[in-house]
Design a protein around this motif. Structure first.
Motif, PDB file in Angstrom:
ATOM      1  N   HIS A  87       0.828  -1.209   0.000  1.00 49.64           N
ATOM      2  CA  HIS A  87       0.000   0.000   0.000  1.00 49.64           C
ATOM      3  C   HIS A  87       0.867   1.266   0.000  1.00 49.64           C
ATOM      4  O   HIS A  87       0.607   2.193  -0.775  1.00 49.64           O
ATOM      5  N   ILE A  88       1.915   1.284   0.830  1.00 50.64           N
ATOM      6  CA  ILE A  88       2.707   2.529   0.891  1.00 50.64           C
ATOM      7  C   ILE A  88       3.577   2.707  -0.352  1.00 50.64           C
ATOM      8  O   ILE A  88       3.817   3.819  -0.790  1.00 50.64           O
ATOM      9  N   ARG A  89       4.008   1.607  -0.954  1.00 51.60           N
ATOM     10  CA  ARG A  89       4.748   1.734  -2.226  1.00 51.60           C
ATOM     11  C   ARG A  89       3.839   2.401  -3.248  1.00 51.60           C
ATOM     12  O   ARG A  89       4.251   3.270  -4.001  1.00 51.60           O
ATOM     13  N   MET A  90       2.592   1.965  -3.235  1.00 49.58           N
ATOM     14  CA  MET A  90       1.619   2.520  -4.171  1.00 49.58           C
ATOM     15  C   MET A  90       1.338   3.992  -3.831  1.00 49.58           C
ATOM     16  O   MET A  90       1.290   4.845  -4.732  1.00 49.58           O
ATOM     17  N   LEU A  91       1.222   4.295  -2.513  1.00 47.42           N
ATOM     18  CA  LEU A  91       0.964   5.694  -2.124  1.00 47.42           C
ATOM     19  C   LEU A  91       2.101   6.608  -2.608  1.00 47.42           C
ATOM     20  O   LEU A  91       1.866   7.721  -3.078  1.00 47.42           O
ATOM     21  N   GLU A  92       3.318   6.101  -2.534  1.00 45.37           N
ATOM     22  CA  GLU A  92       4.452   6.915  -3.003  1.00 45.37           C
ATOM     23  C   GLU A  92       4.340   7.119  -4.515  1.00 45.37           C
ATOM     24  O   GLU A  92       4.572   8.220  -5.027  1.00 45.37           O
ATOM     25  N   SER A  93       3.919   6.080  -5.221  1.00 47.30           N
ATOM     26  CA  SER A  93       3.861   6.179  -6.686  1.00 47.30           C
ATOM     27  C   SER A  93       2.807   7.181  -7.152  1.00 47.30           C
ATOM     28  O   SER A  93       2.895   7.714  -8.237  1.00 47.30           O
ATOM     29  N   ILE A  94       1.808   7.453  -6.310  1.00 47.98           N
ATOM     30  CA  ILE A  94       0.777   8.426  -6.716  1.00 47.98           C
ATOM     31  C   ILE A  94       0.960   9.754  -5.964  1.00 47.98           C
ATOM     32  O   ILE A  94       0.064  10.599  -5.944  1.00 47.98           O
ATOM     33  N   GLY A  95       2.104   9.916  -5.322  1.00 50.22           N
ATOM     34  CA  GLY A  95       2.446  11.207  -4.730  1.00 50.22           C
ATOM     35  C   GLY A  95       1.862  11.463  -3.346  1.00 50.22           C
ATOM     36  O   GLY A  95       1.932  12.590  -2.851  1.00 50.22           O
ATOM     37  N   LEU A  96       1.327  10.433  -2.686  1.00 48.52           N
ATOM     38  CA  LEU A  96       0.770  10.656  -1.344  1.00 48.52           C
ATOM     39  C   LEU A  96       1.814  10.436  -0.242  1.00 48.52           C
ATOM     40  O   LEU A  96       1.566  10.723   0.925  1.00 48.52           O
ATOM     41  N   LEU A  97       2.947   9.900  -0.611  1.00 47.04           N
ATOM     42  CA  LEU A  97       4.110   9.821   0.288  1.00 47.04           C
ATOM     43  C   LEU A  97       5.321  10.247  -0.525  1.00 47.04           C
ATOM     44  O   LEU A  97       5.365  10.000  -1.746  1.00 47.04           O
ATOM     45  N   THR A  98       6.294  10.856   0.151  1.00 45.88           N
ATOM     46  CA  THR A  98       7.519  11.193  -0.576  1.00 45.88           C
ATOM     47  C   THR A  98       8.441   9.977  -0.561  1.00 45.88           C
ATOM     48  O   THR A  98       8.249   9.035   0.217  1.00 45.88           O
ATOM     49  N   ARG A  99       9.430  10.024  -1.422  1.00 42.27           N
ATOM     50  CA  ARG A  99      10.419   8.952  -1.478  1.00 42.27           C
ATOM     51  C   ARG A  99      11.089   8.780  -0.109  1.00 42.27           C
ATOM     52  O   ARG A  99      11.292   7.668   0.370  1.00 42.27           O
ATOM     53  N   GLU A 100      11.401   9.929   0.555  1.00 43.05           N
ATOM     54  CA  GLU A 100      12.079   9.882   1.854  1.00 43.05           C
ATOM     55  C   GLU A 100      11.183   9.214   2.896  1.00 43.05           C
ATOM     56  O   GLU A 100      11.649   8.414   3.721  1.00 43.05           O
ATOM     57  N   GLU A 101       9.911   9.554   2.831  1.00 45.29           N
ATOM     58  CA  GLU A 101       8.982   8.934   3.798  1.00 45.29           C
ATOM     59  C   GLU A 101       8.898   7.421   3.570  1.00 45.29           C
ATOM     60  O   GLU A 101       8.917   6.624   4.519  1.00 45.29           O
ATOM     61  N   LEU A 102       8.819   7.048   2.305  1.00 43.00           N
ATOM     62  CA  LEU A 102       8.778   5.618   1.987  1.00 43.00           C
ATOM     63  C   LEU A 102      10.043   4.926   2.496  1.00 43.00           C
ATOM     64  O   LEU A 102       9.970   3.826   3.067  1.00 43.00           O
ATOM     65  N   ASP A 103      11.177   5.591   2.324  1.00 43.09           N
ATOM     66  CA  ASP A 103      12.448   5.005   2.757  1.00 43.09           C
ATOM     67  C   ASP A 103      12.559   4.886   4.271  1.00 43.09           C
ATOM     68  O   ASP A 103      13.366   4.120   4.793  1.00 43.09           O
ATOM     69  N   GLN A 104      11.767   5.686   4.968  1.00 42.83           N
ATOM     70  CA  GLN A 104      11.720   5.518   6.431  1.00 42.83           C
ATOM     71  C   GLN A 104      10.758   4.396   6.813  1.00 42.83           C
ATOM     72  O   GLN A 104      11.017   3.608   7.722  1.00 42.83           O
ATOM     73  N   LEU A 105       9.637   4.370   6.098  1.00 45.67           N
ATOM     74  CA  LEU A 105       8.573   3.440   6.488  1.00 45.67           C
ATOM     75  C   LEU A 105       8.909   1.978   6.159  1.00 45.67           C
ATOM     76  O   LEU A 105       8.651   1.077   6.967  1.00 45.67           O
ATOM     77  N   LEU A 106       9.480   1.780   4.971  1.00 44.62           N
ATOM     78  CA  LEU A 106       9.707   0.383   4.557  1.00 44.62           C
ATOM     79  C   LEU A 106      10.621  -0.384   5.513  1.00 44.62           C
ATOM     80  O   LEU A 106      10.263  -1.497   5.940  1.00 44.62           O
TER      81      LEU A 106
END
Ligand code: ARG
Length: 433
Positions: A42-61
């Protein structure tokens, strides 16, 4: 203190909390790894549609990966006061990462989250079930070949009827398991569709990329219509329950035959002493308790579809809390069935089959049909005349069996078609991946 994702400034009553959470804190432990898997997609997808930044994804994963690792190590817990696994994971992320943890829930709800978890869970459970069924199938086929020429009576109305063989008896249960495997495959295909994006009930106004999460989670396709995705909670369980009940019916049936044939009045089969159980009063007893427990458990498991039907009868479309109770019914079921399959496989590995059963004069009449057919084949007598001739001999006490059994057609004593049956099973199994 209780913490809810939905807390909006008042403390819910503890009694209400306990009653509504029910067994979830325990049962959801089995969903934990799938919950994290679903969140990662879900969060990978959220990043791909601009609802999370790359940095946020890199923290969350990595934080989610740590939780996944703690689950595999058996260290993950759903804390007292936390409602369910979905809440626990979100609280852990927020505790570790602060605000960014609170972002992962955009565009989803626990309602589609639990749906995803369940579909991934059932997909794995069905794979395990298919594997346990395959093992018993292989055992039965091997026994069918090993004892192919050992004759035994076949019964109708529980009266001796015609000659059969242990090749046919073992082989019959193997082939029936292929029919059950069809239902396992059907349930698997129903479970193998992605509900993520269905959110609370009717989708989301975020531009969710449902194809992407479908791919990331390895689902065969999305459950397209969001309302259909929600309706699949209950429908998926029923499909799984139908498969479980089908296997249970085959196994329970086999267990019944085993107890009957092991009974001293029959004495067709035996097990080593150490696999039997005794009596506290009758010193001679060697009982088939294992197969009785299998029979009892399998009979109970056959009530699953019924339990689900009653639980979900006439529910309106959309999420209702009643659905949570399906976990209480379904979660213990597959493991219980797999345990029964494994026990049956273990026992059958040690089965001893008696030779020359049909030489006993009590089975003389079992050969009447063979003798009727012989008159037809060798003397050209019309079937009804041959039937009458042998019938009169039986009636007058003059019937003497020839004791020759020659069955050659497809699926009969002389040609149990085990390779063809194995091919059917292999075809089904390669579709459950
Ligand atoms: N434990 C819940 C269940 O299994 C999760 C979903 C809760 N959703 C809700 N709206 N209360 O159904």
């Amino acid at each position: 203190m209780a913490q809810q994702l939905w807390n909006k400034g008042f403390e819910p009553d503890q009694l209400i909390e306990n009653f509504t959470v029910g067994q979830d804190r325990e049962l959801d432990m089995r969903l934990a790894r799938y919950d994290v898997q679903g969140s990662m997609a879900h969060i990978r997808m959220l990043e791909s549609i601009g609802l999370l930044t790359r940095e946020e994804l890199d923290q969350l994963l990595p934080a989610l990966q740590d939780i996944a690792d703690s689950i595999e190590r058996g260290e993950f817990r759903i804390e007292d006061g936390v409602e369910d696994v979905h809440s626990q994971v979100e609280f852990m992320l927020t505790a570790r990462l602060g605000d960014v943890g609170k972002k992962i829930h955009s565009g989803r709800s626990r309602n589609d989250q639990v749906l995803v978890d369940l579909k991934l869970f059932f997909r794995d459970e069905l794979k395990h079930l298919a594997e346990a069924v395959r093992k018993l199938f292989d055992r039965l086929q091997a026994l069918s070949e090993e004892h192919r020429d050992k004759l035994m009576p076949a019964y109708t109305h529980l009266q001796v009827a015609m000659p059969s063989s242990f090749g046919l008896w073992f082989g019959a249960y193997a082939e029936t398991l292929t029919d059950d495997m069809q239902l396992i495959l059907a349930a698997y295909e129903i479970a193998n569709q992605n509900p993520l994006g269905a959110a609370a009930c009717a989708g989301s106004s975020f531009p969710l990329d449902r194809e992407m999460t479908t791919e990331l989670l390895g689902f065969a396709r999305p459950h397209y219509n969001v309302m259909a995705a929600h309706m699949s909670r209950g429908k998926t369980e029923r499909a799984v329950a139908a498969a479980v009940a089908a296997v249970a019916s085959t196994l329970g049936h086999l267990a019944m035959d085993v107890t009957l044939y092991m009974c001293s009045n029959f004495g067709f089969i035996k097990f080593p002493d150490e696999l039997t159980t005794g009596s506290s009063i009758m010193p001679h007893k060697k009982n088939p308790d294992v197969f009785e427990i299998i029979r009892g458990k399998c009979n109970r498991l056959q009530s699953l579809p019924n339990e689900l039907t009653i639980l979900t009868a006439n529910l309106p479309l959309g999420y209702q809390r009643d659905l949570q109770l399906m976990k209480d019914i379904m979660f213990p079921a597959t493991s219980q069935l797999i345990e029964c399959l494994e026990m049956a496989d273990f026992m059958l590995q040690h089965i001893q089959v008696k030779d020359n059963i049909l030489d006993d004069p009590r089975y003389d009449y079992i050969f009447t049909v063979e003798d009727v057919n012989r008159l037809v084949l060798e003397e050209g007598m019309p079937f009804r005349d041959a039937y009458r001739k042998v019938g009169l001999e039986v009636q007058n006490g003059t019937y003497r069996p020839t004791r020759s059994v020659k069955h050659t057609h497809l699926g009969s004593i002389g040609n149990p078609a085990n390779p063809q049956i194995a091919a059917k099973m292999a075809d089904l199994l390669q579709r459950i991946k």
